[in-house]
Enzyme design. Structure first.
Site, PDB file in Angstrom:
ATOM      1  N   CYS A  14       4.220   0.118  -6.936  1.00  0.00           N
ATOM      2  CA  CYS A  14       3.302   1.257  -6.837  1.00  0.00           C
ATOM      3  C   CYS A  14       2.127   0.958  -5.900  1.00  0.00           C
ATOM      4  O   CYS A  14       1.470   1.865  -5.420  1.00  0.00           O
ATOM      5  CB  CYS A  14       2.808   1.648  -8.223  1.00  0.00           C
ATOM      6  SG  CYS A  14       2.078   0.293  -9.123  1.00  0.00           S
ATOM      7  N   ASN A  15       1.879  -0.314  -5.637  1.00  0.00           N
ATOM      8  CA  ASN A  15       0.727  -0.659  -4.802  1.00  0.00           C
ATOM      9  C   ASN A  15       1.080  -1.159  -3.404  1.00  0.00           C
ATOM     10  O   ASN A  15       0.188  -1.367  -2.587  1.00  0.00           O
ATOM     11  CB  ASN A  15      -0.120  -1.731  -5.484  1.00  0.00           C
ATOM     12  CG  ASN A  15      -1.007  -1.138  -6.551  1.00  0.00           C
ATOM     13  OD1 ASN A  15      -1.381   0.021  -6.458  1.00  0.00           O
ATOM     14  ND2 ASN A  15      -1.302  -1.905  -7.567  1.00  0.00           N
ATOM     15  N   ARG A  16       2.350  -1.409  -3.141  1.00  0.00           N
ATOM     16  CA  ARG A  16       2.708  -1.891  -1.803  1.00  0.00           C
ATOM     17  C   ARG A  16       4.170  -1.638  -1.472  1.00  0.00           C
ATOM     18  O   ARG A  16       5.024  -1.594  -2.364  1.00  0.00           O
ATOM     19  CB  ARG A  16       2.386  -3.381  -1.657  1.00  0.00           C
ATOM     20  CG  ARG A  16       3.212  -4.296  -2.520  1.00  0.00           C
ATOM     21  CD  ARG A  16       2.773  -5.746  -2.371  1.00  0.00           C
ATOM     22  NE  ARG A  16       1.442  -5.944  -2.922  1.00  0.00           N
ATOM     23  CZ  ARG A  16       0.397  -6.394  -2.241  1.00  0.00           C
ATOM     24  NH1 ARG A  16       0.536  -6.699  -0.969  1.00  0.00           N
ATOM     25  NH2 ARG A  16      -0.765  -6.551  -2.821  1.00  0.00           N
ATOM     26  N   SER A  63      -3.346  -8.627  -5.361  1.00  0.00           N
ATOM     27  CA  SER A  63      -3.117  -7.423  -6.168  1.00  0.00           C
ATOM     28  C   SER A  63      -4.398  -6.613  -6.360  1.00  0.00           C
ATOM     29  O   SER A  63      -5.498  -7.145  -6.214  1.00  0.00           O
ATOM     30  CB  SER A  63      -2.600  -7.815  -7.553  1.00  0.00           C
ATOM     31  OG  SER A  63      -1.369  -8.464  -7.425  1.00  0.00           O
ATOM     32  N   PRO A  81       0.023  -9.778 -14.156  1.00  0.00           N
ATOM     33  CA  PRO A  81       1.256 -10.558 -14.259  1.00  0.00           C
ATOM     34  C   PRO A  81       2.517  -9.863 -13.731  1.00  0.00           C
ATOM     35  O   PRO A  81       3.520 -10.523 -13.494  1.00  0.00           O
ATOM     36  CB  PRO A  81       1.376 -10.779 -15.778  1.00  0.00           C
ATOM     37  CG  PRO A  81       0.669  -9.628 -16.390  1.00  0.00           C
ATOM     38  CD  PRO A  81      -0.385  -9.198 -15.432  1.00  0.00           C
ATOM     39  N   GLN A 129       8.129  -8.387 -10.008  1.00  0.00           N
ATOM     40  CA  GLN A 129       8.568  -7.426  -8.996  1.00  0.00           C
ATOM     41  C   GLN A 129       9.041  -8.141  -7.730  1.00  0.00           C
ATOM     42  O   GLN A 129      10.033  -7.742  -7.119  1.00  0.00           O
ATOM     43  CB  GLN A 129       7.419  -6.462  -8.668  1.00  0.00           C
ATOM     44  CG  GLN A 129       7.131  -5.505  -9.822  1.00  0.00           C
ATOM     45  CD  GLN A 129       5.785  -4.807  -9.688  1.00  0.00           C
ATOM     46  OE1 GLN A 129       4.851  -5.337  -9.077  1.00  0.00           O
ATOM     47  NE2 GLN A 129       5.661  -3.638 -10.286  1.00  0.00           N
ATOM     48  N   MET A 146      -7.094   6.399 -23.775  1.00  0.00           N
ATOM     49  CA  MET A 146      -7.566   5.018 -23.936  1.00  0.00           C
ATOM     50  C   MET A 146      -7.014   4.393 -25.222  1.00  0.00           C
ATOM     51  O   MET A 146      -6.608   3.237 -25.258  1.00  0.00           O
ATOM     52  CB  MET A 146      -9.094   5.036 -23.968  1.00  0.00           C
ATOM     53  CG  MET A 146      -9.735   3.678 -23.915  1.00  0.00           C
ATOM     54  SD  MET A 146      -9.902   3.107 -22.240  1.00  0.00           S
ATOM     55  CE  MET A 146     -11.612   3.445 -21.983  1.00  0.00           C
TER      56      MET A 146
END
Lengths: 261, 436
Positions: free
Chosen positions: B48-50, B112, B118, B123, B196
């Site tokens: 999702c981030n890269r 990250s 972790p 991944q 939350m």
């Protein structure tokens, strides 16, 4: 070969590893400390057996012998707690105490020392039970100390960083309750066998020595503590404080008075 | 063989752009990317981030263009979105040592969004496994990724970059673990049903929390959440009874004042044999009377307390990052050394073949002269002189023929290093059979 020296070495190594494990927050060092304690306890057992290789085994009814025995029983009790994990940090108190007990005890416990005396069965049982009871109440005190430290940091809401990795409060309270109950039972039986011993050799029930009187007082205090814990449903914090205070009184009563008289 | 990495991450591309190029199935795009002539090996990472492609290329310039078109044609799912950043601006490139270091940093979770998280290592392992299964990974990238996994393990073992949680939900679960031996027999009481509270509950469920009871003003919402977590739904009027049976209480519900008062908790404690109670109050304004924390056996953390702990943990991770970077650099240099040694293999092979050719030629010549009954000593002299001269002819010619001063000095330095001219004369080996 004097196995007591090896026992001391393993207990000392365990104490160093446990301290480093706790201060550097390295659980593997704490686990290694438990391993060193286990080896130390094995060697300690062998050291006791070695004493009996001689025709005249040394009596364990002396103060030093009893202290060494208490160190061994306390270590065994601590190791038996490991089955339920996350209690390794307790070694930071148990290991130094075991080392000090073994060190102090071994100084008068070489084969042949204090030998030759005809030790009655009641005396042997008294020392064994008293040492075991003393050791377990010591473990209850150690668990109480760590409980108070852990509770303090949780109540202060410190960040998790820089904090000592201590066992959960619930585990420490469980150890405290178990050690206090079994320790008190053993201490009571020790008192009873002590009375029988006195009756056998002196013909009356109570020796009226300062040591005996102080021990009886300590037993009375413990009786109140155990009653408060189980009958008055005392909370965990108060129980931890009581275990620490009770053991301090017992130390003074048994060791302090015993050494002075 | 050259290493090249092209990709985008949370720092260079907004989410809209990242999700446009993200792929779920790594095999098909990898099959399109690897073509033996330009790109011999490839690993594709899509989270999702890269989104990143790491390749081993014989022709780096062509591979660079190939990778950019790979993003445009093979990874894009339709026309590019209006994300405010073009693909060209979002993509970054690393080659050689920088690419190696980047892969190590990603696997070690120091690149990250949440430092030390972790999931990234798993991944990266999945993406490597997919490349192996697609036949896109051979000796160089296999070695690179195995080294990356070892580096990540070292970073995790030798630093505290991932030791403490940094999300409020995880901090709550970790603090609860300092109170309870295990969650196996424990009951959590949720008051409210916010996001939350769900996150904190999920973290505790992962740790083995046994029972969940949810109390909410809107019973339907409580029932929906209860069905997700296999718990029971209750109304707020049942709170006093529920409190007596709870070990952990999480609250996040709207209202003007505290919903749980000190007296309520005191009453509940009496009926529960002084079992500890861990209270997490995520409500703003607070749902639990702060005086509850004064009670023995009760540990109350509000959202500020948890935030302070989370921030302190994050600060520690940032301090540890410096140590993690040093480990990554050290390991990347080690890998570079291996890669350089690999690059030297053809040169070493050619050098040995050339020396062997000279030796054979000179030996043939010496044998012929011996058969012609020439003096053995003269033949041996000529043999050894011939070998030495021919071996040294090319390097000496190069040393004398340098026109550029800088390059000349560099060549001289290289020659001194290669022939160990500054290390003194080597000791003569004893003749065979002689005892030392």
């Amino acid at each position: 070969m004097n196995l007591h020296v090896y026992t001391e070495m393993f207990y000392l190594a365990a104490a160093v590893l446990a301290t480093l494990g706790l201060s550097l927050r390295q659980p593997q060092l704490s686990r290694a400390a438990v391993g060193a304690l286990a080896v130390g306890a094995l060697v300690h057992a062998a050291a006791f057996l070695q004493l009996h290789e001689f025709r005249l085994p040394p009596r364990l009814s002396g103060l030093r012998g009893a202290v060494s025995l208490a160190a061994w029983v306390g270590t065994l009790f601590f190791l038996s707690l490991m089955r339920r994990g996350r209690l390794q940090a307790l070694a930071v108190i148990v290991a130094p105490a075991a080392f000090l007990g073994a060190f102090f005890g071994s100084r008068g416990l070489s084969p042949g020392a204090e030998a030759g005396a005809d030790v009655p069965l009641w005396a042997q049982m008294h020392v064994l039970l008293a040492s075991a009871g003393f050791a377990l109440l010591g473990v209850a005190c150690a668990a109480g100390l760590l409980f108070l430290a852990q509770r303090r940091s949780l109540k202060r809401k410190q960040g998790l960083q820089g904090r000592l990795v201590l066992p959960p409060l619930e585990s420490l309270d469980r150890v405290n309750a178990l050690a206090l109950s079994v320790g008190f039972l053993l201490l009571s039986l020790a008192l009873l066998t002590g009375v029988m011993w006195t009756l056998e050799i002196e013909g009356h029930l109570w020796p009226r020595s300062p040591h005996a009187n102080a021990t009886l007082a300590a037993w009375g205090i413990y009786a109140v503590l155990v009653g408060a814990r189980w009958l008055a449903r005392q909370g965990a914090t108060r129980a931890a404080q009581s275990a620490v205070a009770g053991f301090a009184i017992l130390l003074v009563a048994v060791l302090g008075v015993g050494m002075l008289t | 063989m050259n290493l090249l990495l092209v990709g985008m991450n949370h720092r260079t591309a907004p989410l809209a752009l990242r999700e446009h190029y993200a792929v779920a199935e790594l095999g098909p795009p990898l099959a399109k990317l690897v073509d033996r002539d330009v790109i011999s090996e490839a690993v594709l990472l899509s989270t999702c981030n890269r989104v990143e492609a790491m390749v081993c290329a014989a022709r780096p310039d062509v591979a660079r263009l190939r990778l950019r078109s790979f993003f445009e044609r093979d990874l894009a799912s339709g026309p590019p979105p209006d994300a405010g950043v073009s693909l060209g601006d979002a993509l970054y490139e690393f080659s050689g040592s920088e690419a190696v270091r980047h892969v190590f940093r990603v696997a070690s979770s120091i690149d990250s969004m949440v430092l030390g998280e972790p999931q990234i290592l798993g991944q990266v392992k999945d993406s490597y496994r997919a490349a192996v299964e697609a036949g896109a990974c051979a000796s160089i990238l296999t070695r690179l990724y195995q080294h990356a996994f070892a580096t990540a393990k070292r970073v995790r073992n030798e630093t505290r970059v991932a030791e403490r949680p940094v999300s409020v939900a995880r901090v709550a679960a970790e603090l609860a673990a300092e109170v309870f031996e295990s969650f196996g027999e424990k009951t959590a009481l949720l008051v409210g049903a916010g996001e939350m509270i769900e996150l904190a509950l999920e973290a505790m469920r992962e740790a083995g929390l046994a029972r969940v009871r949810i109390a909410n003003r809107t019973r339907a919402r409580a029932e929906a959440l209860a069905s997700r977590f296999d718990g029971s739904a209750h109304g707020l009027e049942e709170l006093p009874e529920l409190l007596a049976g709870a070990d952990v209480m999480l609250t996040s519900i709207g209202g003007d004042g505290p919903l749980v008062l000190r007296e309520d908790v005191e009453r509940a404690l009496r009926g529960r044999g002084h079992r500890p109670l861990f209270v997490i109050d995520l409500g703003v304004p607070r749902n639990v009377d702060p005086r509850v924390d004064e009670l023995d056996g009760v540990y109350l953390y509000d959202v500020d307390d948890l935030g302070r702990v989370a921030e302190a943990n994050a600060e520690e991770r940032r301090r540890e990052k410096v140590r993690a970077e040093a480990i990554v650099l050290e390991e990347a240099q080690r890998f570079d050394g291996w890669l350089a040694a690999l690059a030297a293999v053809p040169t070493i092979r050619d050098l040995r073949a050339r020396a062997e050719r000279i030796r054979s030629q000179e030996l043939e010549r010496a044998v012929a002269r011996l058969q012609a009954s020439e003096a053995p000593r003269e033949v041996l002299e000529a043999l050894t002189r011939g070998i030495v001269n021919k071996l040294l002819h090319a390097p000496i010619s190069k040393l004398r023929g340098q026109e550029d001063r800088e390059q000349g000095l560099a060549t001289l330095e290289a020659a001194r290093t290669l022939f160990a001219l500054d290390e003194g004369e080597p000791e003569a080996e004893p003749p065979q059979g002689e005892e030392s």
